[in-house]
Design a protein around this motif. Sequence first.
Motif, PDB file in Angstrom:
ATOM      1  N   HIS A 130       1.008  -1.442   0.121  1.00 53.26           N
ATOM      2  CA  HIS A 130      -0.009  -0.145   0.051  1.00 53.26           C
ATOM      3  C   HIS A 130       0.847   1.366  -0.009  1.00 53.26           C
ATOM      4  O   HIS A 130       1.670   1.414   0.815  1.00 53.26           O
ATOM      5  N   GLN A 132       0.716   5.476   0.838  1.00 53.80           N
ATOM      6  CA  GLN A 132       0.043   6.141   1.753  1.00 53.80           C
ATOM      7  C   GLN A 132      -0.798   7.411   0.796  1.00 53.80           C
ATOM      8  O   GLN A 132      -1.735   7.619   1.146  1.00 53.80           O
ATOM      9  N   THR A 137      -2.916   3.118  -5.140  1.00 50.83           N
ATOM     10  CA  THR A 137      -2.783   3.061  -3.676  1.00 50.83           C
ATOM     11  C   THR A 137      -2.524   1.689  -3.251  1.00 50.83           C
ATOM     12  O   THR A 137      -1.872   1.486  -2.092  1.00 50.83           O
ATOM     13  N   THR A 138      -2.877   0.593  -3.818  1.00 49.28           N
ATOM     14  CA  THR A 138      -2.694  -0.835  -3.403  1.00 49.28           C
ATOM     15  C   THR A 138      -1.873  -1.485  -4.801  1.00 49.28           C
ATOM     16  O   THR A 138      -2.587  -1.264  -5.958  1.00 49.28           O
ATOM     17  N   HIS A 157       4.995   3.868   2.149  1.00 45.94           N
ATOM     18  CA  HIS A 157       4.391   2.791   1.968  1.00 45.94           C
ATOM     19  C   HIS A 157       4.197   1.800   3.102  1.00 45.94           C
ATOM     20  O   HIS A 157       5.072   2.046   3.832  1.00 45.94           O
ATOM     21  N   GLU A 160       1.179  -5.170   3.986  1.00 48.41           N
ATOM     22  CA  GLU A 160       0.176  -5.991   5.173  1.00 48.41           C
ATOM     23  C   GLU A 160       0.916  -7.225   5.606  1.00 48.41           C
ATOM     24  O   GLU A 160       1.785  -7.974   4.752  1.00 48.41           O
TER      25      GLU A 160
END
Length: 395
Positions: A130, A132, A137-138, A157, A160
């Motif tokens: 991701h 910021q 964005t992803t 960034h 996950e």
Amino acid sequence: MAESEHPRLILHKFLSPDLCKELEFIHKSCSTIGYRKNVFSTTLSHLIATNSPHLILPFIPIQKLKEKVEEFFGCEYELFIEFTGLISWSKGASISWHSDDNRPYLKQRDYAAVCYLNSYGVDFGGGLFHFQDGEPTTFIPMAGDVLIYTADSRNVHSVEEITKGERLTLTLWFTRDKSHDEDVKLISFLTKCPFNCSDPSPSDYLPLPASQNMYWFPPEQSSTYQSGFDIRFARLHVLGYKPYSSDASSLTKKHSSSDFSDILLEPLSVVRGNELFDKEFANLSHLLQMVQFYHWKAPQLQRSSEFKMEPIKVVPISTSHRENICRLTVEFLKDEHLAETIFHCMSCGENDWVNFCGTVDLWEAYTSKLWHKMVVILPKWVANQSIFYEPNGWV
């Protein structure tokens, strides 16, 4: 040339599936404990130091990424590769919001390129990348894709947490600072390798292990070895294999961890299921490299006439075999459940010792070919003090 407020570039399918699998083989054969929790790494300098300098050759064509970075960011002929490394993220690994320049000792890094070697949702869960701010964005990691971005506050960034499997990447950092050029350091290391022999024997390129604490997980347990596991032993375990040494029978609970560790530096055989493949490999690193090579090549293998059909000696394991296997397992796989959680159990198909035996020859041919390429190209690298790709100069 990038003009966005958050400059970043995505290259889809930049790496071929074959190259992704080859780099996966190298990493899973040679990786050590990484720089953050539940992360494992393989650097080019580590490959050289452990007598596998020939394994840096598959990385070299990827240097053409530097041209892509220079073109996109408008800095042609200005960049040097500062770091190249294979990095895998296992269950529990993650990165909170940060930029790659937020550590003072890494201020020299200007750009990053992350090459994904396996795919989200297929090989691992979690691990989405991701940003910021800005678009996209992803980023969803897929094998062969490359994500390039500035290593500064414009591209803060996060990654996950990995929920299953192992997320594999090849990461390159680029710098304008020539004093941080990775090539100079690597060439210095390579000149100390025995490439004066153009017709090496297999013993010349057998992998040599690093220190034991570089393979012990979790790292904080490496001083006592009272819990956790040796990552090489664990990688064999999740593929269904166990090392065997007849010398283990002489060791008891009274012996120290170093006594047991010495066995991993000596010849070992391999067990799968209830069968022992009665051939010795030089050490645990050699055995792991062979099994990972077989796992890499197994989908392509058939019982082929090109294999040398030498007698294959496979014997049922006896009670004494089991006792020795158990001794080593207790010592080097203290937390079996954790090992299976971190590396994820995989199937390597049914026992096929014919193909496995043939793979020993294929591994020697593969390694010898890379060694010969290195003998040809290294003098040119030394003369130019630069590592570069020259296909016509490789035989």
